[in-house]
Design a protein around this motif. Structure first.
Motif, PDB file in Angstrom:
ATOM      1  N   HIS A 392       0.853  -1.183   0.000  1.00  0.00           N
ATOM      2  CA  HIS A 392       0.000   0.000   0.000  1.00  0.00           C
ATOM      3  C   HIS A 392       0.889   1.233   0.000  1.00  0.00           C
ATOM      4  O   HIS A 392       2.096   1.150   0.254  1.00  0.00           O
ATOM      5  N   GLY A 393       0.305   2.376  -0.294  1.00  0.00           N
ATOM      6  CA  GLY A 393       1.062   3.617  -0.299  1.00  0.00           C
ATOM      7  C   GLY A 393       0.373   4.671   0.536  1.00  0.00           C
ATOM      8  O   GLY A 393      -0.842   4.629   0.762  1.00  0.00           O
ATOM      9  N   CYS A 394       1.155   5.648   1.031  1.00  0.00           N
ATOM     10  CA  CYS A 394       0.571   6.702   1.856  1.00  0.00           C
ATOM     11  C   CYS A 394       1.397   7.972   1.716  1.00  0.00           C
ATOM     12  O   CYS A 394       2.632   7.942   1.816  1.00  0.00           O
ATOM     13  N   THR A 432      -5.440  19.893  13.842  1.00  0.00           N
ATOM     14  CA  THR A 432      -4.885  20.407  12.584  1.00  0.00           C
ATOM     15  C   THR A 432      -5.445  19.626  11.389  1.00  0.00           C
ATOM     16  O   THR A 432      -5.583  18.396  11.444  1.00  0.00           O
ATOM     17  N   LYS A 433      -5.773  20.339  10.307  1.00  0.00           N
ATOM     18  CA  LYS A 433      -6.260  19.701   9.085  1.00  0.00           C
ATOM     19  C   LYS A 433      -5.074  19.328   8.186  1.00  0.00           C
ATOM     20  O   LYS A 433      -4.198  20.164   7.908  1.00  0.00           O
ATOM     21  N   ILE A 434      -5.033  18.039   7.768  1.00  0.00           N
ATOM     22  CA  ILE A 434      -3.996  17.598   6.832  1.00  0.00           C
ATOM     23  C   ILE A 434      -4.660  16.794   5.709  1.00  0.00           C
ATOM     24  O   ILE A 434      -5.753  16.244   5.887  1.00  0.00           O
ATOM     25  N   LYS A 435      -3.980  16.744   4.584  1.00  0.00           N
ATOM     26  CA  LYS A 435      -4.480  15.952   3.454  1.00  0.00           C
ATOM     27  C   LYS A 435      -3.860  14.564   3.503  1.00  0.00           C
ATOM     28  O   LYS A 435      -2.655  14.411   3.688  1.00  0.00           O
ATOM     29  N   VAL A 436      -4.699  13.540   3.374  1.00  0.00           N
ATOM     30  CA  VAL A 436      -4.265  12.142   3.424  1.00  0.00           C
ATOM     31  C   VAL A 436      -4.550  11.497   2.072  1.00  0.00           C
ATOM     32  O   VAL A 436      -5.683  11.536   1.586  1.00  0.00           O
ATOM     33  N   VAL A 437      -3.506  10.902   1.466  1.00  0.00           N
ATOM     34  CA  VAL A 437      -3.662  10.164   0.206  1.00  0.00           C
ATOM     35  C   VAL A 437      -3.174   8.744   0.445  1.00  0.00           C
ATOM     36  O   VAL A 437      -1.993   8.514   0.738  1.00  0.00           O
ATOM     37  N   ILE A 438      -4.105   7.777   0.338  1.00  0.00           N
ATOM     38  CA  ILE A 438      -3.784   6.371   0.600  1.00  0.00           C
ATOM     39  C   ILE A 438      -4.114   5.553  -0.636  1.00  0.00           C
ATOM     40  O   ILE A 438      -5.214   5.684  -1.205  1.00  0.00           O
ATOM     41  N   SER A 439      -3.189   4.698  -1.070  1.00  0.00           N
ATOM     42  CA  SER A 439      -3.440   3.805  -2.214  1.00  0.00           C
ATOM     43  C   SER A 439      -3.479   2.360  -1.729  1.00  0.00           C
ATOM     44  O   SER A 439      -2.598   1.913  -0.989  1.00  0.00           O
ATOM     45  N   LEU A 447      -6.791   1.359  -5.721  1.00  0.00           N
ATOM     46  CA  LEU A 447      -7.816   2.182  -5.081  1.00  0.00           C
ATOM     47  C   LEU A 447      -7.105   3.332  -4.381  1.00  0.00           C
ATOM     48  O   LEU A 447      -6.252   3.126  -3.531  1.00  0.00           O
ATOM     49  N   THR A 448      -7.451   4.554  -4.775  1.00  0.00           N
ATOM     50  CA  THR A 448      -6.820   5.732  -4.180  1.00  0.00           C
ATOM     51  C   THR A 448      -7.851   6.529  -3.384  1.00  0.00           C
ATOM     52  O   THR A 448      -8.898   6.923  -3.937  1.00  0.00           O
ATOM     53  N   LEU A 449      -7.540   6.747  -2.109  1.00  0.00           N
ATOM     54  CA  LEU A 449      -8.391   7.569  -1.249  1.00  0.00           C
ATOM     55  C   LEU A 449      -7.665   8.872  -0.979  1.00  0.00           C
ATOM     56  O   LEU A 449      -6.537   8.878  -0.481  1.00  0.00           O
ATOM     57  N   SER A 450      -8.273   9.970  -1.358  1.00  0.00           N
ATOM     58  CA  SER A 450      -7.700  11.292  -1.120  1.00  0.00           C
ATOM     59  C   SER A 450      -8.732  12.119  -0.377  1.00  0.00           C
ATOM     60  O   SER A 450      -9.829  12.374  -0.903  1.00  0.00           O
ATOM     61  N   THR A 451      -8.381  12.526   0.859  1.00  0.00           N
ATOM     62  CA  THR A 451      -9.369  13.230   1.681  1.00  0.00           C
ATOM     63  C   THR A 451      -8.680  14.172   2.645  1.00  0.00           C
ATOM     64  O   THR A 451      -7.489  14.008   2.961  1.00  0.00           O
ATOM     65  N   LEU A 452      -9.414  15.159   3.101  1.00  0.00           N
ATOM     66  CA  LEU A 452      -8.925  16.080   4.118  1.00  0.00           C
ATOM     67  C   LEU A 452      -9.352  15.540   5.485  1.00  0.00           C
ATOM     68  O   LEU A 452     -10.530  15.216   5.700  1.00  0.00           O
TER      69      LEU A 452
END
Length: 511
Positions: A392-394, A432-439, A447-452
Motif C-alpha cells: 500500500h502507499g501513503c 490540525t487539518k492535513i491531506k491524506v492520500v492512501i493507495s 484504489l486511491t483515497l484522497s481526503t482532508l
C-alpha cells in the motif's frame, strides 16, 4: 448538718444503704435516721443476712457492726468487697483495738466510727460517702466518653513504647483487620515497613526509619501512605507527640484523607500503580464470583485488527493471578500478541491483560497476573479497523506541502486511519487539518483515497510519530473502503489460520 442532709438527699436518688446490726434497739434508731435521708434503706441483723440483702439489692453504701453472731462484719465486708470493690463500707464498732483498725484498713473500709455513734458523725460519714460515689460515677462517665471518643473517632490513634505499639483504638483494629494489638504484632513484625514509599511522603529510607524521623520532629504533620487489610492504599496525615509522664512513650494519630484524592499531586506514577493494584483486587474478587457461579467470560483479541472472540472459564484464582481455560484459536492469538481483553456481564468495565504470565497449550490454560480496568470498551468498537496489506502507499500533506520522509498506514477504517510518519512538520497539533492520500489494491486495481482529515491523536516515538486522523469520505470512496475491509478480513482469517506459532521464533512461550 442540715446542709449535709440536703446534699445527701440531692445526690442519693440511686444510692441504696444497707444497715447491719444485731442490737434491735440500736438498729431501729439508726433505721429511723437513715429513712429521713435515703429513699432506699435495707436492714439486716447479722452478717449472713446482711450479705444476702447485699446480693439482692446491691446498695452502694453498707453500715455494719463488727461483732455479730455467725458471720461478723469483717467477714461480710470481705465477701462484699470481692464482688463490689467500690462499695463504701462504714464500720460502727465499740472496739478501737489496733487489730480491728488494721483489718479495716486492709479491707478498704471507707469510714470507721466508734459506738455509740452520734447522729452528726454518722451523717458526716454518709455525706462523704455519697460525695465520693458521685465523684467516682462522674469520673467513670467521663472516662467512658473519652474511651468512646478514642475508639470511635475517624482517626487511628496509637500509643507507642519505643518501637512497639502497645495501645490502639478500634479504628486501628478495623483498618488492619485485627481483633487485638497482639494479633497485629504477630501479623506485622516490623512496623518500620508499615508506611509505603510515596514521593514527598514519610516512609522508612536506608538512612532513617519513619519512626525515628517523626520522633525527632514531634508535632510536625507528615503525609503517609498505608495499606489496609483490604489491600487499599490509603493517604493519612500523621502527627506524633510524646507523653511527658512516660519516658519513650508516644501518641500517634493518623487522619485518613484519601477521599481528597491528593496522592497523585505528589507522585503520579505511584498513584497510578496504586489504582492498578486496586483494580486488580476488584477484578480478582469479581472473577471469583464468576467462578463460584460456574459462569464464563469472553476473551477479545485482534490479529492485525481482525477481531477474535472466544469464551473462557476460570479454573483457578489466588491473590496475585488467575487461570483461564479457552479454545486453541484464542491460545494461538495470545501467543502472538501476549495481550487480551476480558469482558463479563458483571464487570463495570472491560479488563485489559497487558501481559501473560504463562500459557499451556496441552491443558489449554492461560495464567494472567497483570490486569486493570480499561476506560474504553472493546465491545463498543463501531467500525472495523484493519492493518492493510504491505503493498500500500501513503502520502501526507500540510498546507499543500508533502511530509518529509516515509509514511505508512498502521490501520484503517471508513472513518479514520492510524498513520506512521518519519517526521512531523512544525505547526501540526490536535485538530490540525492535513491531506491524506492512501493507495490500496482492490480486486487487482489501484484504489486511491484522497481526503482532508483532522488530527485526533499524536504519539511521539523515539524515531517516528504515530498520528490518528479522522475524516469523512465521499460516497464512492466510502463504498470502496468498505469492500476493501470486507475482503481484507477474509485474507486475514486465512493468514491467521495458516500461522504455526510453534515454528515462529520468539512467539512460543509455553510454560
Amino acid at each position: 448538718m442540715k446542709e449535709m442532709i440536703e446534699t445527701i438527699k440531692a445526690l442519693s436518688s440511686n444510692i441504696g444503704v444497707l444497715y447491719v446490726e444485731d442490737n434491735l434497739g440500736l438498729s431501729k434508731n439508726v433505721e429511723t435516721l437513715l429513712l429521713r435521708v435515703f429513699k432506699s434503706v435495707y436492714i439486716a441483723h447479722d452478717g449472713e443476712e446482711g450479705y444476702a440483702q447485699f446480693l439482692k439489692y446491691r446498695p452502694k453504701i453498707v453500715i455494719t457492726d463488727v461483732n455479730m453472731p455467725g458471720m461478723n462484719g469483717f467477714k461480710m465486708t470481705k465477701k462484699i468487697k470481692d464482688i463490689e470493690p467500690d462499695c463504701k463500707i462504714i464500720i460502727l464498732s465499740a472496739y478501737d483495738e489496733k487489730k480491728h483498725l488494721y483489718t479495716a484498713i486492709k479491707l478498704g473500709i471507707f469510714s470507721y466510727l466508734h459506738k455509740p455513734t452520734k447522729a452528726p458523725e454518722l451523717i458526716k460519714a454518709l455525706h462523704d460517702a455519697v460525695l465520693s460515689i458521685h465523684k467516682e460515677e462522674n469520673s467513670r462517665i467521663f472516662l467512658t466518653q473519652l474511651q468512646n471518643i478514642f475508639n470511635y473517632q475517624n482517626n487511628i490513634v496509637i500509643m507507642m513504647h519505643k518501637n512497639r505499639f502497645v495501645l490502639v483504638n478500634r479504628r486501628f483494629d478495623e483498618f488492619f483487620g485485627v481483633q487485638s494489638i497482639d494479633e497485629f504484632n504477630e501479623k506485622y513484625s516490623d512496623i518500620n515497613e508499615l508506611l509505603l514509599e510515596h514521593k514527598e511522603f514519610l516512609y522508612t529510607t536506608p538512612s532513617s526509619s519513619w519512626i525515628n524521623t517523626a520522633i525527632k520532629n514531634q508535632g510536625k504533620l507528615y503525609h503517609t501512605k498505608m495499606q489496609n487489610h483490604k489491600g487499599e492504599k490509603r493517604h493519612l496525615i500523621l502527627k506524633l507527640r510524646n507523653i511527658p509522664e512516660k519516658e519513650d512513650h508516644f501518641i500517634l494519630s493518623f487522619d485518613d484523607v484519601t477521599e481528597l484524592n491528593l496522592m497523585s499531586l505528589f507522585d503520579a506514577n505511584a498513584s497510578r500503580d496504586d489504582e492498578n493494584s486496586k483494580d486488580k483486587m476488584a477484578i480478582l474478587t469479581l472473577l471469583q464470583v464468576v467462578k463460584d457461579n460456574s459462569s464464563e467470560v469472553k476473551i477479545h483479541n485482534f490479529y492485525k485488527g481482525l477481531t477474535i472472540v472466544n469464551p473462557a472459564v476460570i479454573t483457578d484464582i489466588n491473590e496475585e493471578s488467575f487461570a483461564l481455560k479457552t479454545v486453541n484459536t484464542q491460545l494461538k492469538i495470545v501467543q502472538i500478541t501476549r495481550y487480551m481483553t476480558i469482558t463479563s456481564e458483571i464487570f463495570p468495565k472491560d479488563v485489559v491483560c497487558k501481559s501473560v504470565k504463562s500459557l499451556d497449550s496441552d491443558n489449554q490454560t492461560i495464567v494472567i497476573d497483570d490486569i486493570s480496568f480499561v476506560s474504553r470498551s472493546i465491545v463498543d468498537r463501531k467500525y472495523t479497523r484493519l492493518e492493510p496489506d504491505a503493498d500500500h502507499g501513503c502520502s501526507l500533506y500540510f498546507k499543500n506541502i508533502k511530509f518529509p520522509g516515509e509514511s505508512s498506514v498502521m490501520d484503517i477504517s471508513e472513518v479514520s486511519a492510524k498513520l506512521k510518519t518519519d517526521a512531523l512538520p512544525a505547526g501540526i497539533e490536535i485538530g490540525t487539518k492535513i491531506k491524506v492520500v492512501i493507495s490500496l489494491k482492490l480486486k487487482g486495481r489501484l484504489l486511491t483515497l484522497s481526503t482532508l482529515g483532522s488530527v485526533y491523536r499524536i504519539e511521539e516515538n523515539k524515531r517516528d510519530y504515530n498520528i490518528v486522523v479522522l475524516y469523512e469520505l465521499l460516497q464512492k470512496n466510502l463504498n470502496d473502503i468498505r469492500e476493501y475491509l470486507s475482503r481484507r478480513q477474509i485474507e486475514l482469517i486465512r493468514e491467521f489460520k495458516s500461522i504455526d506459532v510453534n515454528s515462529q521464533s520468539g512467539l512460543n512461550f509455553i510454560i
